[in-house]
Design a protein around this motif. Sequence first.
Motif, PDB file in Angstrom:
ATOM      1  N   ASN A 229     -17.100   9.525  -7.686  1.00  0.00           N
ATOM      2  CA  ASN A 229     -17.559   8.126  -7.652  1.00  0.00           C
ATOM      3  C   ASN A 229     -16.583   7.136  -8.276  1.00  0.00           C
ATOM      4  OD1 ASN A 229     -19.980   8.655  -6.262  1.00  0.00           O
ATOM      5  ND2 ASN A 229     -20.918   9.353  -8.171  1.00  0.00           N
ATOM      6  N   ILE A 230     -15.329   7.528  -8.402  1.00  0.00           N
ATOM      7  CA  ILE A 230     -14.284   6.619  -8.868  1.00  0.00           C
ATOM      8  C   ILE A 230     -13.236   6.524  -7.770  1.00  0.00           C
ATOM      9  CG2 ILE A 230     -12.472   6.193 -10.586  1.00  0.00           C
ATOM     10  CD1 ILE A 230     -14.201   7.661 -12.606  1.00  0.00           C
ATOM     11  N   ILE A 231     -12.800   5.300  -7.491  1.00  0.00           N
ATOM     12  CA  ILE A 231     -11.775   5.068  -6.478  1.00  0.00           C
ATOM     13  C   ILE A 231     -10.464   4.754  -7.179  1.00  0.00           C
ATOM     14  CG2 ILE A 231     -11.030   3.523  -4.624  1.00  0.00           C
ATOM     15  CD1 ILE A 231     -14.018   3.305  -3.884  1.00  0.00           C
ATOM     16  N   TYR A 232      -9.444   5.529  -6.857  1.00  0.00           N
ATOM     17  CA  TYR A 232      -8.078   5.313  -7.364  1.00  0.00           C
ATOM     18  C   TYR A 232      -7.318   4.679  -6.220  1.00  0.00           C
ATOM     19  CZ  TYR A 232      -9.935   8.591 -10.701  1.00  0.00           C
ATOM     20  OH  TYR A 232     -10.737   9.205 -11.631  1.00  0.00           O
ATOM     21  N   TYR A 233      -6.952   3.413  -6.382  1.00  0.00           N
ATOM     22  CA  TYR A 233      -6.444   2.597  -5.287  1.00  0.00           C
ATOM     23  C   TYR A 233      -5.047   2.069  -5.584  1.00  0.00           C
ATOM     24  CZ  TYR A 233      -6.713  -0.802  -1.479  1.00  0.00           C
ATOM     25  OH  TYR A 233      -6.498  -1.501  -0.325  1.00  0.00           O
ATOM     26  N   VAL A 234      -4.128   2.243  -4.630  1.00  0.00           N
ATOM     27  CA  VAL A 234      -2.779   1.706  -4.757  1.00  0.00           C
ATOM     28  C   VAL A 234      -2.806   0.280  -4.201  1.00  0.00           C
ATOM     29  CG1 VAL A 234      -0.370   1.968  -4.082  1.00  0.00           C
ATOM     30  CG2 VAL A 234      -1.756   3.993  -4.557  1.00  0.00           C
ATOM     31  N   GLU A 235      -2.475  -0.666  -5.051  1.00  0.00           N
ATOM     32  CA  GLU A 235      -2.537  -2.083  -4.677  1.00  0.00           C
ATOM     33  C   GLU A 235      -1.426  -2.446  -3.689  1.00  0.00           C
ATOM     34  OE1 GLU A 235      -5.153  -3.686  -5.566  1.00  0.00           O
ATOM     35  OE2 GLU A 235      -5.855  -2.661  -7.355  1.00  0.00           O
ATOM     36  N   ASN A 236      -1.488  -3.656  -3.158  1.00  0.00           N
ATOM     37  CA  ASN A 236      -0.555  -4.102  -2.112  1.00  0.00           C
ATOM     38  C   ASN A 236       0.914  -4.045  -2.513  1.00  0.00           C
ATOM     39  OD1 ASN A 236      -2.545  -4.573  -0.229  1.00  0.00           O
ATOM     40  ND2 ASN A 236      -2.771  -6.732  -0.766  1.00  0.00           N
ATOM     41  N   ASP A 237       1.214  -4.157  -3.799  1.00  0.00           N
ATOM     42  CA  ASP A 237       2.615  -4.126  -4.234  1.00  0.00           C
ATOM     43  C   ASP A 237       3.214  -2.718  -4.187  1.00  0.00           C
ATOM     44  OD1 ASP A 237       1.412  -2.894  -6.422  1.00  0.00           O
ATOM     45  OD2 ASP A 237       2.109  -4.356  -7.886  1.00  0.00           O
ATOM     46  N   LEU A 238       2.379  -1.695  -3.921  1.00  0.00           N
ATOM     47  CA  LEU A 238       2.786  -0.287  -3.879  1.00  0.00           C
ATOM     48  C   LEU A 238       3.400   0.187  -5.192  1.00  0.00           C
ATOM     49  CD1 LEU A 238       4.216   0.020  -0.254  1.00  0.00           C
ATOM     50  CD2 LEU A 238       1.945   0.658  -1.082  1.00  0.00           C
ATOM     51  N   GLN A 239       3.074  -0.497  -6.282  1.00  0.00           N
ATOM     52  CA  GLN A 239       3.542  -0.121  -7.612  1.00  0.00           C
ATOM     53  C   GLN A 239       2.389   0.053  -8.589  1.00  0.00           C
ATOM     54  OE1 GLN A 239       6.413  -2.983  -9.025  1.00  0.00           O
ATOM     55  NE2 GLN A 239       7.890  -2.482  -7.431  1.00  0.00           N
ATOM     56  N   THR A 240       1.266  -0.552  -8.283  1.00  0.00           N
ATOM     57  CA  THR A 240       0.137  -0.609  -9.194  1.00  0.00           C
ATOM     58  C   THR A 240      -1.017   0.253  -8.689  1.00  0.00           C
ATOM     59  OG1 THR A 240       0.751  -2.871  -9.778  1.00  0.00           O
ATOM     60  CG2 THR A 240      -1.469  -2.171 -10.357  1.00  0.00           C
ATOM     61  N   ILE A 241      -1.609   1.023  -9.596  1.00  0.00           N
ATOM     62  CA  ILE A 241      -2.787   1.821  -9.271  1.00  0.00           C
ATOM     63  C   ILE A 241      -3.940   1.325 -10.131  1.00  0.00           C
ATOM     64  CG2 ILE A 241      -3.836   4.114  -9.323  1.00  0.00           C
ATOM     65  CD1 ILE A 241      -1.116   5.269  -8.713  1.00  0.00           C
ATOM     66  N   SER A 242      -5.086   1.124  -9.475  1.00  0.00           N
ATOM     67  CA  SER A 242      -6.290   0.671 -10.155  1.00  0.00           C
ATOM     68  C   SER A 242      -7.387   1.704  -9.976  1.00  0.00           C
ATOM     69  CB  SER A 242      -6.762  -0.663  -9.566  1.00  0.00           C
ATOM     70  OG  SER A 242      -5.744  -1.627  -9.649  1.00  0.00           O
ATOM     71  N   ALA A 243      -8.219   1.850 -11.004  1.00  0.00           N
ATOM     72  CA  ALA A 243      -9.373   2.740 -10.930  1.00  0.00           C
ATOM     73  C   ALA A 243     -10.632   1.881 -10.941  1.00  0.00           C
ATOM     74  CB  ALA A 243      -9.382   3.704 -12.101  1.00  0.00           C
ATOM     75  N   TYR A 244     -11.488   2.080  -9.941  1.00  0.00           N
ATOM     76  CA  TYR A 244     -12.732   1.326  -9.813  1.00  0.00           C
ATOM     77  C   TYR A 244     -13.919   2.272  -9.875  1.00  0.00           C
ATOM     78  CZ  TYR A 244      -9.793  -2.405  -7.869  1.00  0.00           C
ATOM     79  OH  TYR A 244      -8.850  -3.359  -7.667  1.00  0.00           O
ATOM     80  N   LYS A 245     -14.909   1.897 -10.653  1.00  0.00           N
ATOM     81  CA  LYS A 245     -16.173   2.627 -10.682  1.00  0.00           C
ATOM     82  C   LYS A 245     -17.264   1.631 -10.340  1.00  0.00           C
ATOM     83  CE  LYS A 245     -18.871   5.835 -13.431  1.00  0.00           C
ATOM     84  NZ  LYS A 245     -18.913   6.588 -14.688  1.00  0.00           N
ATOM     85  N   ARG A 246     -17.975   1.899  -9.234  1.00  0.00           N
ATOM     86  CA  ARG A 246     -19.000   0.976  -8.722  1.00  0.00           C
ATOM     87  C   ARG A 246     -18.423  -0.430  -8.546  1.00  0.00           C
ATOM     88  NH1 ARG A 246     -21.996   3.174 -13.084  1.00  0.00           N
ATOM     89  NH2 ARG A 246     -22.994   5.097 -12.436  1.00  0.00           N
ATOM     90  N   SER A 247     -17.253  -0.515  -7.962  1.00  0.00           N
ATOM     91  CA  SER A 247     -16.549  -1.771  -7.666  1.00  0.00           C
ATOM     92  C   SER A 247     -16.090  -2.530  -8.908  1.00  0.00           C
ATOM     93  CB  SER A 247     -17.404  -2.695  -6.797  1.00  0.00           C
ATOM     94  OG  SER A 247     -17.676  -2.086  -5.565  1.00  0.00           O
TER      95      SER A 247
END
Length: 121
Positions: free
Chosen positions: A48-66
């Motif tokens: 239930n956690i999303i590990y997302y590579v942002e548009n800059d292709l350098q940054t990773i964000s972790a989201y839980k329930r948005s």
Amino acid sequence: MKQFLKLSMLTFMVTQTGIAQKYNDALISQNSEINFSKTQKRGIKKNNIIYYVENDLQTISAYKRSKLQWQTNVISACGKPKLGEPEIRYIGYNSNKLLIVMGKHNFAEIDILNGNTTLVG
């Protein structure tokens, strides 16, 4: 001096949470790895956690329930690779860390609990 450090950390945390962009659900994979040369997917959903590579292709964000849990710029944390573009090429999920390939042959690990990023080679 302590006041200054506290204020600096607070400012950093506030600005970091403001940088994150909303992820696109269509670009989230249920698989444990993404190779950006082979797919348009940008994130991995695990536990239930999303590990997302942002548009800059350098940054990773972790989201839980948005909601943003943490964010790290891998290139800033590890330095520019000597070969290849300064961007993430591969992301893989392990039980307690994300495995990252950037540039041609640079590898990093990210702690999935807090986003601490380490260059491993």
